[in-house]
Structures are given as C-alpha cells and as structure tokens.
Scaffold this motif. Sequence first.
Motif, PDB file in Angstrom:
ATOM      1  N   UNK A 110       0.813  -1.224   0.000  1.00  0.00           N
ATOM      2  CA  UNK A 110       0.000   0.000   0.000  1.00  0.00           C
ATOM      3  C   UNK A 110       0.841   1.267   0.000  1.00  0.00           C
ATOM      4  N   UNK A 111       2.149   1.126   0.159  1.00  0.00           N
ATOM      5  CA  UNK A 111       3.004   2.319   0.277  1.00  0.00           C
ATOM      6  C   UNK A 111       2.946   3.229  -0.945  1.00  0.00           C
ATOM      7  N   UNK A 112       2.994   2.708  -2.199  1.00  0.00           N
ATOM      8  CA  UNK A 112       2.902   3.628  -3.349  1.00  0.00           C
ATOM      9  C   UNK A 112       1.606   4.420  -3.378  1.00  0.00           C
ATOM     10  N   UNK A 113       0.493   3.774  -2.983  1.00  0.00           N
ATOM     11  CA  UNK A 113      -0.788   4.474  -2.987  1.00  0.00           C
ATOM     12  C   UNK A 113      -0.828   5.561  -1.913  1.00  0.00           C
ATOM     13  N   UNK A 114      -0.280   5.236  -0.738  1.00  0.00           N
ATOM     14  CA  UNK A 114      -0.237   6.246   0.321  1.00  0.00           C
ATOM     15  C   UNK A 114       0.705   7.392  -0.053  1.00  0.00           C
ATOM     16  N   UNK A 115       1.797   7.066  -0.741  1.00  0.00           N
ATOM     17  CA  UNK A 115       2.705   8.110  -1.204  1.00  0.00           C
ATOM     18  C   UNK A 115       2.015   9.027  -2.213  1.00  0.00           C
ATOM     19  N   UNK A 116       1.267   8.436  -3.130  1.00  0.00           N
ATOM     20  CA  UNK A 116       0.507   9.214  -4.113  1.00  0.00           C
ATOM     21  C   UNK A 116      -0.480  10.146  -3.412  1.00  0.00           C
TER      22      UNK A 116
END
Length: 585
Positions: A290-296
């Motif tokens: 989920x890290x890329x989505x939270x970064x976005x």
Amino acid sequence: MARPGADAQPDGRGCCGSCGNYLTSAKFLLYVGHALSTWGDRMWHFAVSLFLVELYGNSLLLTAVYGLVVAGSVLLLGAIIGDWVDKNPRLKVAQMSLIVQNACVILCGILLMMVFLFKTELVALYQGWILTLCYILVITIANIANLASTATAITIQRDWVVVVAGDNRSRLADMNATIRRIDQLTNILAPMAVGQIMTFGSPVIGCGFISGWNLISMCVEYLLLWKVHQKTPALAHKASSKIEESELKRLNSPKEGESKPNEGVKLIEGKDINVFELQEEEVSCWSRMAEPFSTFRDGWVAYYNQPVFLAGLGLAFLYMTVLGFDCITTGYAYTQGLSGSTLSLLMGASAVTGIMGTVAFTWLRRRCGLVRTGIISGIAQLASLVFCVISVFMPGSPLDLSVSPFADISARLFESSPLPTMAPEAVVPETAFTTAMPLLANGSVFVNGTDLGTAPNPVPLVSVSLLFAGVIAARIGLWSFDLTVTQLLQENVIESERGIINGVQNSMNYLLDLLHFIMVILAPNPEAFGLLVLISVSFVAMGHIMYFRFAQKTLGNSVLRCCSREPKEDGDDPSPSDAPEVSSA
C-alpha cells in the motif's frame, strides 16, 4: 610610471583567473551538464515521433499511443518519483536517473535500428506478432526513459540549483533564467540537427547517431555531476527531518509493541509465537504493497497544503491551451496556408521572445520583487493574447459556429482508411492526440478530402498573422511567469519535500496538457479552432487569477506596488514572499 604598469599586470592575471574560476565553478559545470542532457532529450523526443510514424506505415497511431502512455505515466507516478528523489542521497538519485534515462534511449535506438533493418522478416514471423512486440517494447522503454528524465529534471532544476545558489536569491534567479535560456536554444537547435541527419541519411543512421550521442553524453554528464557534487559540499548534506522522524517511528513501534506481547509470550506455547510472527509479516507485506498508494495520496495532500498551491495551480492552468508551437497550432497553420519554412522562422522568433522573457524576469525581480514579477508577467501575457482573441473574428478566420464541432467525431473514430503520407517538411506531432489534426500529402493539406494546398482562393493571412503575433509576444510573459512560480516553489517548499511537491506539480502540468488534447479531439475541425482559442485564453486568465489571489494573500492590498529601492548587493531578499517590503512601508 612603473606603478600603473605593475597594477595593470595583476589585473590582467586577475581577469584570467576569474574567468578560469568561473569555467571550473560548480555553476558553470551544472550549466554544461544541463545543456548536454537537454540536447539529448530534445533530439530523442523529436526523433522518436518520426521513427514511430515511419515504422507504422506513415500512420500516427504509434505516436498517439506513445504520447498517451508518457502523459499518463507522469500523471500517475509523478508524486512517487518525487518521493524517491526526497528519500535518497542527491548524487545517487542524479546518477541513477541519468544512467537509466540514457541506457533506455540507447536500448531503444538499437531496437529501432534492428526493426528498420529487418522489418520485412519480422512481419512474416508469427503473423506479425514479433513486430508488434517490438513496438510495445520501444514504447515501454521510451516511457521509462521519460520517467527517468522527469526524475533528473526534479533533482537538478528544483534541488541542486537551489543548493548551488546557496542563500543568494538573486543568484538563484539568474541560474534559473540561464537554465531556461539553455532550454530555449536546445529546443530549436537539437531538432534541427537530428532532422538534417535523418534527411540526408536515413532512420537507421539517425538511430545510431542518437544512441552514440547518449552513450558519450552519459559518461560526460556522470563526470560533471560528480565534479559539481565535489565542489558543493552542501549537496552531500540533505535535510531529511521527515524521513528521520518516520524512521524513528518505525524503529520505536516494534519495541513498544513487543513489550506487551513479550510479557505474555512466556505464558503461551511456542506455536502461538509463530502465529504472532506470521501476523506481523502479513501486516508488513500489506503496508509495503500500500506504500505507493499512500505516497501518491500524501503527495497530493502535501501539494494542496503548500503556501504556494495557488501559484502552482495557476501555472498548471497555462498548459490548457492551444496557443503554443505544438502539433495542434502547427496543423492549423498549415490549413491557413503557412509553409513549413515560415513556421520554422516563427518558432525561431518564439525562442527569441522566450529568452527575452528570462531577461525580463531577472530585471523585474530586482526592481519589484518575486511575487510582483509574476503579476506583471501575467498581465503582459494576457495583453499579448488579446491579439489571438481578435484574430478569431478577423478575415481569414475559419470560425463558423453554425458548424457543429462534434459533427465528424464518429467518422474519424471509425475511419478505416489509411492516413495520408506526411510531407518531408511537415512538423511531426509530439503527443497523443494528433490524429485529429489535418495531415499533409505530397506537400498539400487535406481536410475532409479537400486539398487546401491547391485551393484556387488563398486564405487571407490577417487572422493567422494576428494569432501568431499574439502567441510569439506572449512568450515573454509566459516564461517570466514560469520562472517566477519555479523560484517560488524552490524557496517556499522545505528541502525534505522538494521532490514530491515538484513531482505533483509535473503531474498537474501533464493533466492539464492531456485535457487540452482531449478538447482538440472533441472539436477537431478548423471551423472550431477559434472556439478553442477563446477557451485557451479563458484558462490562461483563470490561471493568472489564481496567482493574483495568491499574491493578494501574500502581499495584502499593495500587490502592484513596486519597490522604490534595489535589493541588497548580495541579492538576498528580506523574505521569499516579499512581505517585509509591505510591512516596512
């Protein structure tokens, strides 16, 4: 008499010494590296469209797909790329993005050479699926090169420049202006150079030249980056307060979480301990996914919360326009009877006015401050675009509101006939939505089957002349405004967020750029171009209204009051927002 001579000699040595110091300074080396990088980028972006058109039987389908993939990728991954720039050492980011970018261009060049040389054999293999796979690989690798180029631009133009300039904001403004001048010159000269090579040579020679250039340029740029990093010790120290806090939380949370379970672990059997460890691993894997989505999400939220949000959004709105030297305006100019040579001269004139805009930026900033420079630049751009609005209603304008702009969309979408062959002097479109524009065949322009190039009644040039006069004059205000917002982002965004904020800014620019091409697809007829001009001017005006609102919040009621005194000699303004100038009054 000996004394003046003795004084003159050291002055001469001092002049030579200062010139040598400048040529070996970090600032000059950064300029050289940026010039090499931009030259390679401009050559590749110009040539890849030509290559894709040539490969697909003079159709624009591959060029359209490539433009769509590039714009969509930056739109979705801009924040993630910027976050990666923030979380890694500067030299590592610059070198990795440089290597990935140039390696992808070299690989693409070699692959395209193979396709050009063995296209007949590839068509016969597996009913052409191997050739289709080559097309997919070329577009995919070229897209990765563009993403790496985006990372390089964020790193060098938004971060390294700020560190090299130090605390001197006048030096930062001068460096930003010089980098823009380099962009303007390479944007004209690099396509001309590679175009001559492909005209007098062949696509295979063009691919080989670009691959060889990027190989040599990569080595030189790598060395220049290392030298700049060595000459600027501040580049080795990256402020990462947010990263350190997050790392401390990650280190502390397991310890705090383990304290309570450990008290009960001694009372639980061994198999229960394994279950607990598995649960921890599952949570860890899920958080990583989920890290890329939270970064976005975090990137866009952080961008919205910036004090210069309205200024950045105003700059993005300027991309929603057909009033630029892209494939759309070029195609429209052909329908109005302008030749390719005339358009090349107009592009050269636009480059000159763009350079004038960078000069105006540095002068206005010293006289009026940074925020007011944006106001004046916006007014200058809007005043120039008045000529474009007038051109819509002048003789020669094809504007006809009785013709529905959506009349032939279905015919264009489902048209199965091959696209006409492009003339050698045609300007090749760069982006995804070029299928809506009129194309050239044997030097003539065809729109809906009508040969406009051989029409007995020539189109009056009053309208198109006013249009391009407005577009060229507006470049002064446009580039001055662009530099203003760029420096506002550099000065007001904290160092640990520069990458992600500028990544989101790039995404916003691409989003509005995509919308303007979609607008052209919905209204592709020349009769509707005047309507597109009016919509474009409206979006530019909205962008400047947003900036004016930002300036009003920053400076209060004295937005247009220029300073009566020059800034300090070292170029340091009292504050990034010029607010102390108002309070001191």
